[in-house]
Design a protein around this motif. Sequence first.
Motif, PDB file in Angstrom:
ATOM      1  N   ALA A   1       0.832  -1.203   0.000  1.00 44.75           N
ATOM      2  CA  ALA A   1       0.000   0.000   0.000  1.00 44.75           C
ATOM      3  C   ALA A   1       0.866   1.253   0.000  1.00 44.75           C
ATOM      4  N   CYS A   2       1.923   1.249   0.792  1.00 44.97           N
ATOM      5  CA  CYS A   2       2.815   2.409   0.857  1.00 44.97           C
ATOM      6  C   CYS A   2       3.492   2.671  -0.475  1.00 44.97           C
ATOM      7  N   TYR A   3       4.002   1.621  -1.106  1.00 47.03           N
ATOM      8  CA  TYR A   3       4.802   1.787  -2.312  1.00 47.03           C
ATOM      9  C   TYR A   3       3.958   2.022  -3.561  1.00 47.03           C
ATOM     10  N   LEU A   4       2.727   1.515  -3.576  1.00 45.52           N
ATOM     11  CA  LEU A   4       1.956   1.498  -4.815  1.00 45.52           C
ATOM     12  C   LEU A   4       0.810   2.506  -4.861  1.00 45.52           C
ATOM     13  N   ILE A   5       0.545   3.212  -3.760  1.00 43.71           N
ATOM     14  CA  ILE A   5      -0.629   4.068  -3.712  1.00 43.71           C
ATOM     15  C   ILE A   5      -0.628   5.121  -4.820  1.00 43.71           C
ATOM     16  N   LEU A   6       0.516   5.757  -5.074  1.00 37.68           N
ATOM     17  CA  LEU A   6       0.570   6.779  -6.121  1.00 37.68           C
ATOM     18  C   LEU A   6       0.343   6.180  -7.510  1.00 37.68           C
ATOM     19  N   ALA A   7       0.859   4.986  -7.728  1.00 38.64           N
ATOM     20  CA  ALA A   7       0.645   4.315  -9.011  1.00 38.64           C
ATOM     21  C   ALA A   7      -0.824   3.934  -9.168  1.00 38.64           C
ATOM     22  N   MET A   8      -1.479   3.517  -8.094  1.00 38.09           N
ATOM     23  CA  MET A   8      -2.900   3.182  -8.140  1.00 38.09           C
ATOM     24  C   MET A   8      -3.729   4.432  -8.440  1.00 38.09           C
ATOM     25  N   LEU A   9      -3.366   5.549  -7.824  1.00 39.76           N
ATOM     26  CA  LEU A   9      -4.038   6.815  -8.126  1.00 39.76           C
ATOM     27  C   LEU A   9      -3.822   7.216  -9.579  1.00 39.76           C
ATOM     28  N   ALA A  10      -2.604   7.028 -10.078  1.00 44.24           N
ATOM     29  CA  ALA A  10      -2.304   7.371 -11.470  1.00 44.24           C
ATOM     30  C   ALA A  10      -3.140   6.534 -12.435  1.00 44.24           C
ATOM     31  N   ASP A  11      -3.336   5.255 -12.096  1.00 40.52           N
ATOM     32  CA  ASP A  11      -4.186   4.400 -12.934  1.00 40.52           C
ATOM     33  C   ASP A  11      -5.620   4.934 -12.980  1.00 40.52           C
ATOM     34  N   VAL A  12      -6.118   5.396 -11.839  1.00 39.47           N
ATOM     35  CA  VAL A  12      -7.470   5.951 -11.789  1.00 39.47           C
ATOM     36  C   VAL A  12      -7.551   7.224 -12.632  1.00 39.47           C
ATOM     37  N   ILE A  13      -6.516   8.061 -12.570  1.00 41.74           N
ATOM     38  CA  ILE A  13      -6.497   9.298 -13.359  1.00 41.74           C
ATOM     39  C   ILE A  13      -6.546   8.982 -14.854  1.00 41.74           C
ATOM     40  N   ASP A  14      -5.783   7.977 -15.292  1.00 41.65           N
ATOM     41  CA  ASP A  14      -5.834   7.575 -16.697  1.00 41.65           C
ATOM     42  C   ASP A  14      -7.221   7.040 -17.060  1.00 41.65           C
ATOM     43  N   HIS A  15      -7.820   6.281 -16.157  1.00 39.55           N
ATOM     44  CA  HIS A  15      -9.165   5.739 -16.410  1.00 39.55           C
ATOM     45  C   HIS A  15     -10.188   6.868 -16.557  1.00 39.55           C
ATOM     46  N   ILE A  16     -10.070   7.885 -15.699  1.00 38.81           N
ATOM     47  CA  ILE A  16     -10.972   9.040 -15.789  1.00 38.81           C
ATOM     48  C   ILE A  16     -10.746   9.800 -17.097  1.00 38.81           C
ATOM     49  N   GLU A  17      -9.482   9.916 -17.526  1.00 41.81           N
ATOM     50  CA  GLU A  17      -9.191  10.571 -18.800  1.00 41.81           C
ATOM     51  C   GLU A  17      -9.823   9.800 -19.958  1.00 41.81           C
ATOM     52  N   PHE A  18      -9.777   8.478 -19.886  1.00 39.60           N
ATOM     53  CA  PHE A  18     -10.400   7.648 -20.918  1.00 39.60           C
ATOM     54  C   PHE A  18     -11.908   7.901 -20.997  1.00 39.60           C
ATOM     55  N   LYS A  19     -12.543   8.044 -19.843  1.00 42.11           N
ATOM     56  CA  LYS A  19     -14.001   8.204 -19.811  1.00 42.11           C
ATOM     57  C   LYS A  19     -14.455   9.629 -20.136  1.00 42.11           C
ATOM     58  N   SER A  20     -13.717  10.623 -19.601  1.00 42.86           N
ATOM     59  CA  SER A  20     -14.184  12.004 -19.691  1.00 42.86           C
ATOM     60  C   SER A  20     -13.406  12.859 -20.690  1.00 42.86           C
TER      61      SER A  20
END
Length: 487
Positions: free
Chosen positions: A372-391
């Motif tokens: 969780a500590c090491y990957l949280i920013l990467a998980m957030l970045a994945d969500v940002i890309d997903h939102i860009e895909f949708k919106s």
Amino acid sequence: MKKQDNIWASGFLASSIKSNEVKLPEMAIGYFIGPFGALLSSGIFTSMLQKYLNEVLGLSNGFLTLLPLVSTVLIIIANLVVGQLIEHTKALAGKARPWILLSALTLSIASVLMFIVPAEGTARMIWIAIAYNLYYSVAYPIYNTANSTLVPVSTRDSKQRGAIASFTNVAGLGVMGAGSMVFPILASNVLGENQHRWFIVMVCVAIFTAMTILLQYKFTRERVTEENFIGGTGDGTVTDNNTKTATISEQLKAVTTEKWWWIIIIFYLLFQWSGAIKNGSMTQFCEWVLKLDMVGNDWGIAQTILSIAGAVPMAVAAVFVVPLANKFGKAKVTFAGLAIGAVGGILAGLFSDNIIMVGIGVALKCFGSSPACYLILAMLADVIDHIEFKSGIRTDGLTMSIYSSLMVAASPIGTAIMNALLTAGGFDQSIVFGAGVQSAAAQSALSVSYIWIETFAYIFCAVLAFFFTVEKNLSAEQAEIAKRKGL
């Protein structure tokens, strides 16, 4: 299209990173050394600021409960403002890196202001309140929001993004280790209640901060942001392709209508705030709950032992987390880790006065929390890309300003919660070490703060991670984004 003077492409302002791939020098200097130096004062504050303000400056628990609660409003506003400033910054250097550069000045100066205390009584409290907010409500939001934004805009390669997110978070954990392992020994054996010594040490930290932030600026690059520019060499100009910056209302609609965004934000809130309560109570837990015969009644050594017990497993886990995440997925590895962490928390809580058992429990907790500590920013970045895909819009600035708000507010809110628990438990701040013992209720409050709150948070976060499946279609979504941009 609009031509802009390319002042960022030459001399000191130019990035030293030329490769289109994220390589080791960029990871090591830009995402580890830079953040480590920038966040060092925060690591020290998380572990020791409560003790410094309470026992060196003599400020009451009541004041130290009220100050962070009131300041949280300013902190959240500041982070949201900074996020929008970043989102509306258009430069070949990027939208986050110019603010990183500014932080070399603002963060280093703000980190020493609480250690310049020229007054007594009410005037002292006013000074501390102002200095506290200049750090947490101005300087830190500028740096931390920009630093967090660097991960999603550094590259679209999900695996490389996972690696640099890991480097960034290892740096954050490293400063927490320095604040909880090295600094307590220095504080207990050298600094004591000598305010002048505290000031000298923090000036040295501030100089180190400025130097490492400058290195971070030079050894980073925003490849995703550069997609919005054409050129950048030759005649000294670049062409802005007029990519539209979404309004705050458009960004809010995009993020708040996305379930994965809510899951990861709630996950991070619970994870970060429970950790802040634990870190803030660590010193007093070691001083008043643990039986310290084996360490000669030295709370500083006891704290160092527990810090090492947590740091070593996390250091070991750093080698395996990213490869495992690349193979099984970030969410699955995070879920498994938090389950292990919860077991360690229960073990430490059941034997809270035994330094050996607490050490074993802390080791399991920290090992389990590492994904969780090491990957949280990467998980957030994945969500940002997903939102860009949708919106069709990027929400880096808004998302990372909220992320940064949660991170920065975690320390003051955690301190306030801890102080409230200690007050309810009858903690007596007038008792100095060796002169008596705290009540059983006060010791229980410290055990709840240091162990149990975070343990229950891990259980809840594991459930959230189980349902986080944004990675499933991410590659196809990123390919579609590239196709839309003609890349």
